[in-house]
Design a protein around this motif. Sequence first.
Motif, mmCIF file in Angstrom:
data_model
loop_
_atom_site.group_PDB
_atom_site.id
_atom_site.type_symbol
_atom_site.label_atom_id
_atom_site.label_comp_id
_atom_site.label_asym_id
_atom_site.label_seq_id
_atom_site.Cartn_x
_atom_site.Cartn_y
_atom_site.Cartn_z
ATOM 1 N N ALA A 8 0.828 -1.204 0.000
ATOM 2 C CA ALA A 8 0.000 0.000 0.000
ATOM 3 C C ALA A 8 0.864 1.257 0.000
ATOM 4 C CB ALA A 8 -0.929 -0.004 1.212
ATOM 5 N N ASP A 9 1.979 1.204 0.719
ATOM 6 C CA ASP A 9 2.869 2.362 0.769
ATOM 7 C C ASP A 9 3.417 2.692 -0.612
ATOM 8 O OD1 ASP A 9 2.400 2.290 3.475
ATOM 9 O OD2 ASP A 9 4.350 1.428 3.996
ATOM 10 N N LEU A 10 3.878 1.677 -1.327
ATOM 11 C CA LEU A 10 4.426 1.923 -2.661
ATOM 12 C C LEU A 10 3.372 2.478 -3.607
ATOM 13 C CD1 LEU A 10 6.719 -1.213 -3.138
ATOM 14 C CD2 LEU A 10 7.444 1.171 -2.860
ATOM 15 N N LYS A 11 2.148 1.949 -3.523
ATOM 16 C CA LYS A 11 1.068 2.477 -4.372
ATOM 17 C C LYS A 11 0.784 3.927 -4.036
ATOM 18 C CE LYS A 11 -1.117 -2.056 -4.815
ATOM 19 N NZ LYS A 11 -2.240 -2.908 -4.386
ATOM 20 N N THR A 12 0.755 4.245 -2.742
ATOM 21 C CA THR A 12 0.489 5.614 -2.322
ATOM 22 C C THR A 12 1.580 6.561 -2.802
ATOM 23 O OG1 THR A 12 -0.667 4.801 -0.356
ATOM 24 C CG2 THR A 12 0.072 7.092 -0.325
ATOM 25 N N PHE A 13 2.829 6.173 -2.604
ATOM 26 C CA PHE A 13 3.934 7.015 -3.065
ATOM 27 C C PHE A 13 3.798 7.303 -4.565
ATOM 28 C CE2 PHE A 13 6.823 4.786 0.299
ATOM 29 C CZ PHE A 13 6.226 5.518 1.304
ATOM 30 N N SER A 14 3.561 6.252 -5.342
ATOM 31 C CA SER A 14 3.454 6.411 -6.791
ATOM 32 C C SER A 14 2.280 7.305 -7.173
ATOM 33 C CB SER A 14 3.307 5.042 -7.466
ATOM 34 O OG SER A 14 4.469 4.255 -7.281
ATOM 35 N N ALA A 15 1.146 7.107 -6.496
ATOM 36 C CA ALA A 15 -0.044 7.899 -6.817
ATOM 37 C C ALA A 15 0.166 9.378 -6.546
ATOM 38 C CB ALA A 15 -1.236 7.388 -6.007
ATOM 39 N N LEU A 16 1.061 9.688 -5.622
ATOM 40 C CA LEU A 16 1.283 11.085 -5.235
ATOM 41 C C LEU A 16 2.614 11.630 -5.751
ATOM 42 C CD1 LEU A 16 -0.223 10.852 -1.655
ATOM 43 C CD2 LEU A 16 -1.185 12.044 -3.629
ATOM 44 N N GLY A 17 3.199 10.956 -6.730
ATOM 45 C CA GLY A 17 4.354 11.505 -7.421
ATOM 46 C C GLY A 17 5.681 11.342 -6.726
ATOM 47 N N GLY A 52 9.196 5.351 -4.437
ATOM 48 C CA GLY A 52 9.187 4.559 -3.218
ATOM 49 C C GLY A 52 10.360 3.619 -3.095
ATOM 50 N N THR A 53 10.944 3.578 -1.898
ATOM 51 C CA THR A 53 11.937 2.573 -1.537
ATOM 52 C C THR A 53 11.433 1.884 -0.273
ATOM 53 O OG1 THR A 53 13.229 4.138 -0.194
ATOM 54 C CG2 THR A 53 13.831 3.915 -2.526
ATOM 55 N N THR A 54 11.935 0.675 -0.002
ATOM 56 C CA THR A 54 11.385 -0.088 1.120
ATOM 57 C C THR A 54 12.461 -0.843 1.889
ATOM 58 O OG1 THR A 54 10.992 -2.114 -0.170
ATOM 59 C CG2 THR A 54 9.230 -0.477 -0.146
ATOM 60 N N VAL A 55 12.217 -0.982 3.171
ATOM 61 C CA VAL A 55 12.934 -1.920 4.029
ATOM 62 C C VAL A 55 11.872 -2.763 4.716
ATOM 63 C CG1 VAL A 55 14.243 -2.133 6.172
ATOM 64 C CG2 VAL A 55 15.030 -0.583 4.374
ATOM 65 N N ILE A 56 11.900 -4.066 4.471
ATOM 66 C CA ILE A 56 10.855 -4.958 4.966
ATOM 67 C C ILE A 56 11.229 -5.485 6.345
ATOM 68 C CG2 ILE A 56 9.590 -7.102 4.541
ATOM 69 C CD1 ILE A 56 9.871 -6.586 1.575
ATOM 70 N N THR A 57 10.302 -5.345 7.285
ATOM 71 C CA THR A 57 10.525 -5.775 8.657
ATOM 72 C C THR A 57 9.902 -7.128 8.969
ATOM 73 O OG1 THR A 57 8.522 -4.634 9.383
ATOM 74 C CG2 THR A 57 10.595 -3.392 9.459
ATOM 75 N N ALA A 58 8.884 -7.517 8.190
ATOM 76 C CA ALA A 58 8.196 -8.778 8.452
ATOM 77 C C ALA A 58 7.429 -9.208 7.216
ATOM 78 C CB ALA A 58 7.228 -8.637 9.629
ATOM 79 N N LEU A 59 7.302 -10.512 7.047
ATOM 80 C CA LEU A 59 6.411 -11.083 6.042
ATOM 81 C C LEU A 59 5.145 -11.519 6.758
ATOM 82 C CD1 LEU A 59 8.950 -13.368 4.140
ATOM 83 C CD2 LEU A 59 8.404 -10.969 3.678
ATOM 84 N N THR A 60 4.011 -11.263 6.159
ATOM 85 C CA THR A 60 2.764 -11.735 6.749
ATOM 86 C C THR A 60 2.063 -12.666 5.772
ATOM 87 O OG1 THR A 60 1.324 -9.967 5.893
ATOM 88 C CG2 THR A 60 2.476 -9.554 7.985
#
Length: 274
Positions: free
Chosen positions: A23-32, A35-43
């Motif tokens: 959801a974070d990556l989609k939000t970043f992209s939608a707002l220009g 996005g970069t990420t560091v994953i803390t957990a898999l669910t």
Amino acid sequence: MSRPPVVLSIAGSDPSGGAGIQADLKTFSALGAYGTTVITALTAQSTLGVTGIHAVPPAFVRQQLDTLVADVRVDAIKIGMLGDAATVRAVAGFLGDHPGLAPVVLDPVMVSTSGARLLAEEAEQAIGDLLPHARVVTPNIPEAAVLLGEGAATSTEDLLRQARALRARGAQAVLAKGGHLTGHDATDVWIDDDGEHLLGARRVPTANTHGTGCSLSSAIAALLPRSGSPLSAAREAKTWLSAALEGADTLEIGHGPGPVHHFHRWWDQPVATR
């Protein structure tokens, strides 16, 4: 060549795509923003709920962070699901070693929309150690209560008092979300050095609210680098999220509460598929 704002999400993964890193990556992209990420957990997660959590070792969380920022300039950071106290300490240590790296939006994720615990009990108070690093902290009513060790707010006045208390613990600004209160409007409370504000929005009648907290905090982070102020970023983020909620019912994702429509501005009405 152009350089968009670069936003880092430190959070867990959601295979259904409605919350967490996705959801974070989609939000970043939608707002220009990029996005970069560091994953803390898999669910193991769907619109029906969370069935399992697999934590990333805290030392590897720190390695992801160090490797990324050694190369990429980060303009804002969103912190979401951290999972356990050791990971909280790893992220706090990283921020302590990089003071002023980028403004931090802290979403103190504790329980999923479906009711699954996403933060170990022993880590709940450790989250408070991140407050001094936060430019903005975005707790909902249950999260604010846990952070303060008191009962949940039952009115906007209660929520404002709790927002003041959280700010006194170190956060520069607090957006205390009032969505759990009743009424036609969903009123949030904002407090920072410049004063206190009530941010109201019409409550959208939809069951598809999966990932709303993740998406709002990510929207604030995406807008911060270009905004005149954190309050302006929060206002714009709420407006965007309201529209994403209004578009949520045009998506058919899963059999439970679906996601908000992150790309409501860009997608045409979906075409029926067989």
